[in-house]
Design an enzyme around this catalytic site. Structure first.
Site, PDB file in Angstrom:
ATOM      1  N   PHE A 156      15.557  65.618  24.572  1.00 24.53           N
ATOM      2  CA  PHE A 156      15.255  67.018  24.904  1.00 24.53           C
ATOM      3  C   PHE A 156      16.351  67.579  25.815  1.00 24.53           C
ATOM      4  O   PHE A 156      16.656  67.001  26.859  1.00 24.53           O
ATOM      5  CB  PHE A 156      13.896  67.104  25.593  1.00 24.53           C
ATOM      6  CG  PHE A 156      13.343  68.494  25.616  1.00 24.53           C
ATOM      7  CD1 PHE A 156      12.628  68.999  24.545  1.00 24.53           C
ATOM      8  CD2 PHE A 156      13.546  69.314  26.711  1.00 24.53           C
ATOM      9  CE1 PHE A 156      12.119  70.296  24.556  1.00 24.53           C
ATOM     10  CE2 PHE A 156      13.045  70.612  26.739  1.00 24.53           C
ATOM     11  CZ  PHE A 156      12.329  71.103  25.653  1.00 24.53           C
ATOM     12  N   ASP A 209      10.151  60.501  30.164  1.00 21.99           N
ATOM     13  CA  ASP A 209       9.679  61.871  29.970  1.00 21.99           C
ATOM     14  C   ASP A 209       8.483  61.808  29.006  1.00 21.99           C
ATOM     15  O   ASP A 209       8.639  61.515  27.821  1.00 21.99           O
ATOM     16  CB  ASP A 209      10.801  62.748  29.401  1.00 21.99           C
ATOM     17  CG  ASP A 209      10.395  64.217  29.349  1.00 21.99           C
ATOM     18  OD1 ASP A 209       9.179  64.501  29.269  1.00 21.99           O
ATOM     19  OD2 ASP A 209      11.297  65.076  29.386  1.00 21.99           O
ATOM     20  N   TYR A 244       1.551  71.839  30.133  1.00 23.08           N
ATOM     21  CA  TYR A 244       1.113  72.895  29.206  1.00 23.08           C
ATOM     22  C   TYR A 244       1.085  72.465  27.744  1.00 23.08           C
ATOM     23  O   TYR A 244       0.745  73.256  26.891  1.00 23.08           O
ATOM     24  CB  TYR A 244       1.993  74.147  29.355  1.00 23.08           C
ATOM     25  CG  TYR A 244       3.485  73.934  29.266  1.00 23.08           C
ATOM     26  CD1 TYR A 244       4.108  73.802  28.036  1.00 23.08           C
ATOM     27  CD2 TYR A 244       4.270  73.882  30.410  1.00 23.08           C
ATOM     28  CE1 TYR A 244       5.474  73.613  27.955  1.00 23.08           C
ATOM     29  CE2 TYR A 244       5.637  73.691  30.335  1.00 23.08           C
ATOM     30  CZ  TYR A 244       6.239  73.559  29.101  1.00 23.08           C
ATOM     31  OH  TYR A 244       7.590  73.364  29.019  1.00 23.08           O
ATOM     32  N   LYS A 245       1.456  71.222  27.450  1.00 20.98           N
ATOM     33  CA  LYS A 245       1.420  70.773  26.044  1.00 20.98           C
ATOM     34  C   LYS A 245       0.042  70.168  25.759  1.00 20.98           C
ATOM     35  O   LYS A 245      -0.941  70.881  25.759  1.00 20.98           O
ATOM     36  CB  LYS A 245       2.592  69.834  25.790  1.00 20.98           C
ATOM     37  CG  LYS A 245       3.914  70.607  25.832  1.00 20.98           C
ATOM     38  CD  LYS A 245       5.146  69.758  25.717  1.00 20.98           C
ATOM     39  CE  LYS A 245       6.385  70.656  25.728  1.00 20.98           C
ATOM     40  NZ  LYS A 245       7.599  69.954  26.095  1.00 20.98           N
ATOM     41  N   ARG A 248       8.084  72.234  12.508  1.00 27.76           N
ATOM     42  CA  ARG A 248       7.379  71.225  13.307  1.00 27.76           C
ATOM     43  C   ARG A 248       5.897  71.592  13.378  1.00 27.76           C
ATOM     44  O   ARG A 248       5.551  72.710  13.758  1.00 27.76           O
ATOM     45  CB  ARG A 248       7.995  71.169  14.701  1.00 27.76           C
ATOM     46  CG  ARG A 248       7.504  70.002  15.548  1.00 27.76           C
ATOM     47  CD  ARG A 248       8.249  69.942  16.859  1.00 27.76           C
ATOM     48  NE  ARG A 248       7.892  71.069  17.725  1.00 27.76           N
ATOM     49  CZ  ARG A 248       8.093  71.094  19.050  1.00 27.76           C
ATOM     50  NH1 ARG A 248       8.678  70.064  19.645  1.00 27.76           N
ATOM     51  NH2 ARG A 248       7.747  72.141  19.757  1.00 27.76           N
TER      52      ARG A 248
HETATM   53  C1  PLP Z   1       8.545  70.527  26.858  1.00 27.42           C
HETATM   54  C2  PLP Z   1       9.471  69.526  27.392  1.00 27.42           C
HETATM   55  C3  PLP Z   1      10.094  69.721  28.636  1.00 27.42           C
HETATM   56  C4  PLP Z   1       9.849  70.998  29.407  1.00 27.42           C
HETATM   57  O1  PLP Z   1      10.454  71.041  30.633  1.00 27.42           O
HETATM   58  P1  PLP Z   1      10.108  72.191  31.681  1.00 27.42           P
HETATM   59  O2  PLP Z   1      11.114  72.032  32.722  1.00 27.42           O
HETATM   60  O3  PLP Z   1       8.719  71.941  32.174  1.00 27.42           O
HETATM   61  O4  PLP Z   1      10.205  73.500  30.974  1.00 27.42           O
HETATM   62  C5  PLP Z   1      10.915  68.716  29.106  1.00 27.42           C
HETATM   63  N1  PLP Z   1      11.123  67.591  28.400  1.00 27.42           N
HETATM   64  C6  PLP Z   1      10.561  67.386  27.186  1.00 27.42           C
HETATM   65  C7  PLP Z   1      10.808  66.116  26.442  1.00 27.42           C
HETATM   66  C8  PLP Z   1       9.727  68.360  26.652  1.00 27.42           C
HETATM   67  O5  PLP Z   1       9.183  68.172  25.459  1.00 27.42           O
END
Ligand code: PLP
Length: 426
Positions: free
Chosen positions: A141, A211, A236-237, A385
């Site tokens: 990510f 992560d 939030y996921k 997705r």
């Molecule tokens: C959604 C997601 C994030 C989001 O990071 P924020 O800083 O909270 O916006 C980070 N890493 C991964 C792997 C994600 O899927």
């Protein structure tokens, strides 16, 4: 088929139902189907994006209403004590801890994943002063990589080493301070071997920072059992905490004494209201906090976490895979006829909560699908997705989604030029 270590025998794959009526029967007999009613979902929509933004839990809606009119409106600043706003980050972290295999004192709830990753990675480097390399995987990510790049600009002595995912184990050399890796790949949903890699890293003297954004609230995670050192994850996921919900951070107990938060703000101080000039860290993972917690957002997340009480993460993952298997089976003819390639692992045991399909017209297809009431998302450059959150989706929903997808492809509805216009957020 390979054994499924994390699943109890009663969670073995369910045969794919062959009709909508069969889906409804199975849904009716499935105790997890009652969870759908805990969410406010628009009628007529099949929501296949709970992996990006979880839907609104009814408990959060009510809690936020209480926290605004009832608490903020009435208590004003007294709310910090009278409503225990000051304790809300700790109470929220305590609800997240069992979902990730940690103790409450090992988890903090604050900031975003990006910011938490920075704090932990910077602190990890200080724990390993003789090692100068941050190891991460290709195509992970982007924000994780961006934060490491920012950190390396502050620490010119540090190097970032990026290798393909399958070469991570071989890259755990004695110059590596920290391995930063996603538990589930945000594109393909492929699960990394969290326990195996954590163990191998520990043997090589390398700290681990996982992560968990795409697995917390979806899959069983045993951070302590795996010997993982640190982790971050999204509120939030799959945790359904609402847009921009606070994230969480895990710091293993054995590091509590030595770990220093580089963003040493007053809310991570052991006694913030002494207003002392010198910083002294709070005990445990609470030292990972920096500034004043966002009470309204935390309220929504704290209430959203109620739904997980009494649920087994292994059962959730099994249900998500039941749903993704159903989609794969039902949508197979349309996927094949229209040139979609599934880039998610073929083995269900290697899969997280979503499926991704490569297609040159993935963007307009996803927009047309949304217009047809099936919300998924597009990930650059060419992925459709679709997420299969186990909490609110039922088999009948997934059956309907597969049928609407087939319709969108067969009617060519996606060719409408309006669907090709890119929006700011995909
Ligand atoms: C959604 C997601 C994030 C989001 O990071 P924020 O800083 O909270 O916006 C980070 N890493 C991964 C792997 C994600 O899927």
């Amino acid at each position: 088929m390979a054994p499924i270590p994390e699943l109890a025998p009663e969670l073995a794959p369910e045969p794919v139902p062959d009709s909508l009526a069969a889906c409804r029967r199975l849904d009716r007999d499935d105790p997890l189907s009652t969870l759908t009613g805990r969410f406010r979902l628009p009628t007529g929509i099949v929501y296949l994006d709970g992996n990006s933004l979880g839907p609104l839990p009814r408990a959060s809606e009510a809690a936020v209403r209480r926290a605004t009119a009832g608490e903020w409106g009435r208590s004003l600043v007294r709310g910090w004590n009278d409503e225990d706003w000051i304790g809300l980050p700790t109470r929220t972290a305590a609800r997240i801890a069992p979902l990730i295999g940690a103790e409450a004192e090992e988890v903090a709830c604050a900031d975003s994943v990006s910011v938490n990753l920075f704090k932990l990675a910077a602190g990890a480097l200080a724990l390993k002063p003789d090692r100068k390399v941050l190891l991460a995987a290709e195509r992970d990510f982007p924000t994780d990589g961006y934060m490491l790049q920012g950190l390396s600009r502050l620490r010119p002595d540090i190097r970032i080493r990026i290798v393909p995912h399958h070469e991570i184990a071989g890259a755990l050399s004695n110059d590596v301070a920290l391995l930063v890796l996603s538990h589930a790949d945000y594109r393909t949903g492929a699960l990394a071997d969290l326990s195996g890699l954590s163990r191998q890293a520990a043997e090589a003297g390398v700290l681990t920072l996982w992560d968990l954004s795409h697995t917390a609230g979806l899959a069983p995670i045993g951070l302590a059992a795996a010997g993982a050192d640190m982790a971050v994850g999204c509120g939030y996921k799959y945790l359904n905490g609402g847009p921009g919900a606070p994230a969480f951070a895990f710091l293993a107990r054995r590091h509590h004494e030595a770990f220093a938060n580089p963003l040493s703000g007053w809310m991570g101080h052991e006694r913030p209201f002494d207003f002392a000039p010198g910083y002294a860290p709070a005990a445990g993972a609470a030292r990972l906090m920096a500034g004043t917690p966002p009470i309204l957002s935390l309220t929504a997340l704290h209430a959203a976490l109620e739904v997980f009480e009494g649920l087994q993460p292994a059962a959730l993952l099994a249900r998500s895979r039941t749903l993704s298997d159903l989609f794969l089976a039902r949508a197979a003819p349309a996927l094949e006829a229209h040139g979609f390639t599934c880039v998610s692992p073929a083995r269900r045991e290697a899969r997280g909560g979503h499926l991704s399909f490569a297609h040159p017209q993935a963007y307009p297809v996803v927009q047309a699908l949304i217009a047809a009431g099936v919300i998924g998302d597009f990930r650059a450059p060419d992925l459709m997705r679709l997420g299969f959150s186990p909490l609110f989706l039922r088999r009948a929903d997934v059956w309907a989604a597969a049928d609407r997808f087939a319709q969108v492809m067969e009617t060519g509805a996606w060719r409408d030029p309006a669907f090709a216009e890119k929006q700011r957020v995909t």
